[in-house]
Design a protein around this motif. Structure first.
Motif, PDB file in Angstrom:
ATOM      1  N   GLY A 107      37.484  36.577  34.696  1.00  0.00           N
ATOM      2  CA  GLY A 107      37.446  36.889  36.123  1.00  0.00           C
ATOM      3  C   GLY A 107      37.978  35.757  36.980  1.00  0.00           C
ATOM      4  O   GLY A 107      38.626  35.980  38.002  1.00  0.00           O
ATOM      5  N   TYR A 108      37.716  34.532  36.557  1.00  0.00           N
ATOM      6  CA  TYR A 108      38.122  33.343  37.321  1.00  0.00           C
ATOM      7  C   TYR A 108      39.627  33.111  37.246  1.00  0.00           C
ATOM      8  O   TYR A 108      40.262  32.766  38.228  1.00  0.00           O
ATOM      9  N   LYS A 109      40.198  33.287  36.059  1.00  0.00           N
ATOM     10  CA  LYS A 109      41.594  32.926  35.814  1.00  0.00           C
ATOM     11  C   LYS A 109      42.602  33.976  36.297  1.00  0.00           C
ATOM     12  O   LYS A 109      43.715  33.639  36.676  1.00  0.00           O
ATOM     13  N   PHE A 110      42.215  35.254  36.220  1.00  0.00           N
ATOM     14  CA  PHE A 110      43.182  36.311  36.531  1.00  0.00           C
ATOM     15  C   PHE A 110      42.877  36.946  37.882  1.00  0.00           C
ATOM     16  O   PHE A 110      41.711  37.093  38.255  1.00  0.00           O
ATOM     17  N   ASN A 111      43.941  37.330  38.598  1.00  0.00           N
ATOM     18  CA  ASN A 111      43.714  37.943  39.904  1.00  0.00           C
ATOM     19  C   ASN A 111      43.281  39.405  39.753  1.00  0.00           C
ATOM     20  O   ASN A 111      43.382  39.980  38.673  1.00  0.00           O
ATOM     21  N   HIS A 112      42.823  39.986  40.859  1.00  0.00           N
ATOM     22  CA  HIS A 112      42.274  41.343  40.853  1.00  0.00           C
ATOM     23  C   HIS A 112      43.222  42.352  40.214  1.00  0.00           C
ATOM     24  O   HIS A 112      42.828  43.121  39.347  1.00  0.00           O
ATOM     25  N   SER A 150      30.939  46.992  39.798  1.00  0.00           N
ATOM     26  CA  SER A 150      30.300  45.689  39.601  1.00  0.00           C
ATOM     27  C   SER A 150      30.702  44.706  40.707  1.00  0.00           C
ATOM     28  O   SER A 150      29.902  43.881  41.132  1.00  0.00           O
ATOM     29  N   LEU A 151      31.940  44.818  41.191  1.00  0.00           N
ATOM     30  CA  LEU A 151      32.383  43.979  42.310  1.00  0.00           C
ATOM     31  C   LEU A 151      31.577  44.278  43.565  1.00  0.00           C
ATOM     32  O   LEU A 151      31.160  43.371  44.293  1.00  0.00           O
ATOM     33  N   LYS A 152      31.341  45.569  43.816  1.00  0.00           N
ATOM     34  CA  LYS A 152      30.553  45.972  44.988  1.00  0.00           C
ATOM     35  C   LYS A 152      29.123  45.455  44.882  1.00  0.00           C
ATOM     36  O   LYS A 152      28.555  44.976  45.858  1.00  0.00           O
ATOM     37  N   GLY A 156      33.149  35.533  38.194  1.00  0.00           N
ATOM     38  CA  GLY A 156      34.331  34.681  38.046  1.00  0.00           C
ATOM     39  C   GLY A 156      35.369  34.952  39.115  1.00  0.00           C
ATOM     40  O   GLY A 156      35.964  34.018  39.667  1.00  0.00           O
ATOM     41  N   MET A 157      35.574  36.224  39.439  1.00  0.00           N
ATOM     42  CA  MET A 157      36.563  36.604  40.457  1.00  0.00           C
ATOM     43  C   MET A 157      36.210  36.034  41.824  1.00  0.00           C
ATOM     44  O   MET A 157      37.081  35.678  42.605  1.00  0.00           O
TER      45      MET A 157
END
Length: 195
Positions: A64-69, A93-95, A123-124
Protein backbone atom coordinates in the motif's frame (compact mmCIF):
# COMPACT_ATOMS: atom_id res chain seq x y z
CA UNK A 1 0.05 -29.47 12.77
CA UNK A 2 2.54 -31.66 14.61
CA UNK A 3 4.57 -32.27 11.46
CA UNK A 4 4.45 -28.59 10.41
CA UNK A 5 5.77 -27.30 13.74
CA UNK A 6 6.17 -23.62 14.66
CA UNK A 7 7.60 -22.58 11.30
CA UNK A 8 4.62 -24.17 9.55
CA UNK A 9 2.19 -22.31 11.84
CA UNK A 10 3.93 -19.01 11.01
CA UNK A 11 3.72 -19.78 7.25
CA UNK A 12 0.03 -20.70 7.48
CA UNK A 13 -0.78 -17.54 9.43
CA UNK A 14 1.17 -15.49 6.88
CA UNK A 15 -0.97 -17.06 4.14
CA UNK A 16 -4.14 -16.46 6.19
CA UNK A 17 -3.42 -12.73 6.08
CA UNK A 18 -2.40 -12.60 2.42
CA UNK A 19 -5.04 -15.04 1.11
CA UNK A 20 -8.33 -14.42 2.98
CA UNK A 21 -9.85 -17.88 2.21
CA UNK A 22 -7.31 -19.59 4.51
CA UNK A 23 -8.88 -19.09 7.97
CA UNK A 24 -6.89 -18.53 11.16
CA UNK A 25 -10.00 -19.86 12.94
CA UNK A 26 -8.87 -23.33 11.84
CA UNK A 27 -5.08 -22.91 11.96
CA UNK A 28 -4.64 -21.55 15.50
CA UNK A 29 -7.14 -23.80 17.32
CA UNK A 30 -5.58 -26.84 15.57
CA UNK A 31 -2.14 -25.69 16.72
CA UNK A 32 -3.51 -25.07 20.22
CA UNK A 33 -4.97 -28.57 20.29
CA UNK A 34 -1.59 -30.02 19.24
CA UNK A 35 -0.04 -28.12 22.15
CA UNK A 36 -2.58 -29.67 24.54
CA UNK A 37 -1.42 -33.11 23.33
CA UNK A 38 2.18 -32.25 24.23
CA UNK A 39 3.64 -32.09 20.71
CA UNK A 40 3.96 -28.27 20.81
CA UNK A 41 4.18 -25.60 23.52
CA UNK A 42 1.24 -23.16 23.76
CA UNK A 43 3.41 -20.03 24.06
CA UNK A 44 5.42 -21.18 21.00
CA UNK A 45 2.18 -21.62 19.05
CA UNK A 46 1.02 -18.08 19.97
CA UNK A 47 4.40 -16.50 19.15
CA UNK A 48 4.80 -18.28 15.79
CA UNK A 49 1.18 -17.50 14.78
CA UNK A 50 1.61 -13.84 15.73
CA UNK A 51 4.93 -13.53 13.87
CA UNK A 52 3.45 -15.01 10.68
CA UNK A 53 0.48 -12.63 10.85
CA UNK A 54 2.63 -9.57 11.51
CA UNK A 55 5.07 -10.33 8.68
CA UNK A 56 2.07 -10.52 6.33
CA UNK A 57 0.64 -7.27 7.74
CA UNK A 58 4.00 -5.52 7.20
CA UNK A 59 4.21 -6.89 3.64
CA UNK A 60 0.68 -5.66 2.76
CA UNK A 61 1.42 -2.30 4.39
CA UNK A 62 4.53 -2.02 2.19
CA UNK A 63 2.41 -2.80 -0.92
CA UNK A 64 0.00 0.00 0.00
CA UNK A 65 2.85 2.38 0.82
CA UNK A 66 4.95 1.79 -2.31
CA UNK A 67 2.29 1.68 -5.03
CA UNK A 68 -0.19 4.39 -5.95
CA UNK A 69 -3.97 3.90 -5.88
CA UNK A 70 -4.39 3.25 -9.58
CA UNK A 71 -1.56 0.64 -9.67
CA UNK A 72 -3.10 -1.27 -6.75
CA UNK A 73 -6.59 -1.23 -8.28
CA UNK A 74 -5.18 -2.31 -11.67
CA UNK A 75 -3.34 -5.21 -10.03
CA UNK A 76 -6.43 -6.27 -8.06
CA UNK A 77 -8.59 -6.12 -11.21
CA UNK A 78 -6.13 -8.35 -13.04
CA UNK A 79 -4.94 -10.80 -10.36
CA UNK A 80 -7.25 -10.34 -7.40
CA UNK A 81 -9.52 -13.21 -8.46
CA UNK A 82 -6.69 -15.68 -7.71
CA UNK A 83 -6.68 -14.64 -4.05
CA UNK A 84 -10.43 -13.97 -3.85
CA UNK A 85 -9.94 -10.19 -3.74
CA UNK A 86 -12.02 -7.58 -5.57
CA UNK A 87 -11.53 -3.85 -6.16
CA UNK A 88 -14.71 -3.22 -4.19
CA UNK A 89 -13.08 -4.92 -1.15
CA UNK A 90 -10.08 -2.59 -1.33
CA UNK A 91 -12.39 0.40 -1.81
CA UNK A 92 -14.43 -0.63 1.23
CA UNK A 93 -11.32 -0.99 3.39
CA UNK A 94 -10.14 2.47 2.30
CA UNK A 95 -13.47 3.96 3.37
CA UNK A 96 -13.25 2.18 6.74
CA UNK A 97 -9.77 3.54 7.25
CA UNK A 98 -10.80 7.09 6.31
CA UNK A 99 -13.88 6.93 8.58
CA UNK A 100 -12.47 5.25 11.68
CA UNK A 101 -8.80 6.12 11.47
CA UNK A 102 -5.93 4.15 12.92
CA UNK A 103 -8.05 2.31 15.50
CA UNK A 104 -9.59 0.14 12.77
CA UNK A 105 -6.14 -1.48 12.39
CA UNK A 106 -6.44 -2.85 15.94
CA UNK A 107 -10.03 -4.12 15.59
CA UNK A 108 -9.45 -5.25 12.01
CA UNK A 109 -6.85 -7.81 13.13
CA UNK A 110 -9.67 -9.75 14.83
CA UNK A 111 -12.17 -9.75 11.97
CA UNK A 112 -11.85 -12.35 9.16
CA UNK A 113 -11.11 -10.88 5.70
CA UNK A 114 -10.72 -7.38 7.20
CA UNK A 115 -7.35 -8.39 8.69
CA UNK A 116 -6.07 -9.01 5.16
CA UNK A 117 -7.41 -5.79 3.70
CA UNK A 118 -6.81 -3.18 6.36
CA UNK A 119 -3.02 -3.17 6.00
CA UNK A 120 -3.18 -1.89 2.40
CA UNK A 121 -5.07 1.37 3.14
CA UNK A 122 -2.85 1.90 6.19
CA UNK A 123 0.14 1.88 3.84
CA UNK A 124 -1.66 3.94 1.19
CA UNK A 125 -2.44 6.66 3.73
CA UNK A 126 1.21 6.57 4.94
CA UNK A 127 0.21 5.80 8.53
CA UNK A 128 3.47 5.82 10.57
CA UNK A 129 4.87 2.28 10.35
CA UNK A 130 5.65 2.02 14.09
CA UNK A 131 2.06 2.98 14.91
CA UNK A 132 0.69 0.51 12.37
CA UNK A 133 2.80 -2.31 13.82
CA UNK A 134 1.87 -1.37 17.40
CA UNK A 135 -1.89 -1.51 16.71
CA UNK A 136 -1.44 -4.62 14.53
CA UNK A 137 0.63 -6.37 17.20
CA UNK A 138 -1.90 -5.69 19.96
CA UNK A 139 -4.83 -6.96 17.88
CA UNK A 140 -2.89 -9.93 16.49
CA UNK A 141 -1.56 -11.18 19.83
CA UNK A 142 -5.02 -10.95 21.45
CA UNK A 143 -6.65 -12.83 18.57
CA UNK A 144 -4.01 -15.56 18.13
CA UNK A 145 -3.87 -16.11 21.91
CA UNK A 146 -7.64 -16.48 22.07
CA UNK A 147 -7.76 -18.93 19.13
CA UNK A 148 -4.83 -21.01 20.40
CA UNK A 149 -6.33 -21.20 23.90
CA UNK A 150 -9.71 -22.31 22.51
CA UNK A 151 -7.95 -25.20 20.75
CA UNK A 152 -5.79 -25.93 23.79
CA UNK A 153 -8.63 -26.10 26.32
CA UNK A 154 -11.61 -27.16 24.20
CA UNK A 155 -10.03 -28.92 21.21
CA UNK A 156 -11.57 -32.30 22.01
CA UNK A 157 -15.08 -30.84 22.21
CA UNK A 158 -15.86 -29.77 18.63
CA UNK A 159 -19.44 -28.73 19.42
CA UNK A 160 -18.29 -26.44 22.22
CA UNK A 161 -15.56 -24.93 20.01
CA UNK A 162 -18.14 -24.17 17.33
CA UNK A 163 -20.41 -22.54 19.93
CA UNK A 164 -17.54 -20.40 21.27
CA UNK A 165 -16.62 -19.17 17.77
CA UNK A 166 -20.22 -18.33 16.86
CA UNK A 167 -20.62 -16.32 20.10
CA UNK A 168 -17.26 -14.58 19.68
CA UNK A 169 -18.29 -13.44 16.22
CA UNK A 170 -21.27 -11.63 17.78
CA UNK A 171 -19.10 -10.11 20.51
CA UNK A 172 -16.58 -8.73 17.98
CA UNK A 173 -19.38 -7.31 15.81
CA UNK A 174 -20.94 -5.72 18.91
CA UNK A 175 -17.59 -4.16 19.88
CA UNK A 176 -17.06 -2.77 16.38
CA UNK A 177 -20.63 -1.35 16.33
CA UNK A 178 -20.06 0.19 19.78
CA UNK A 179 -16.80 1.73 18.57
CA UNK A 180 -18.55 3.19 15.48
CA UNK A 181 -21.41 4.61 17.58
CA UNK A 182 -18.92 6.23 20.03
CA UNK A 183 -16.91 7.62 17.13
CA UNK A 184 -20.00 9.11 15.43
CA UNK A 185 -21.25 10.53 18.74
CA UNK A 186 -17.92 12.22 19.47
CA UNK A 187 -17.76 13.53 15.92
CA UNK A 188 -21.27 15.03 16.06
CA UNK A 189 -20.51 16.53 19.51
CA UNK A 190 -17.33 18.11 18.14
CA UNK A 191 -19.27 19.57 15.20
CA UNK A 192 -21.96 21.02 17.50
CA UNK A 193 -19.22 22.62 19.67
CA UNK A 194 -17.66 24.22 16.58
CA UNK A 195 -20.97 25.88 15.61
Amino acid sequence: MESLGYFGIAILMFLDNVFPPIPSEIIMPSAGYSASQGSLILIGVIISGSIGSLIAAAFLYWVGYKFNHSSIFRWVDRYGKYIFLKSSDVEKSLKWFEQYGHRIVFFGRMIPAVRSLISIPAGMSHMPFWKFMLFSSLGTVIWTTFLACVGYYFGQNQALMHKIFSQVGYVIIALVVLFIVCYLYRRSKRKSNDI
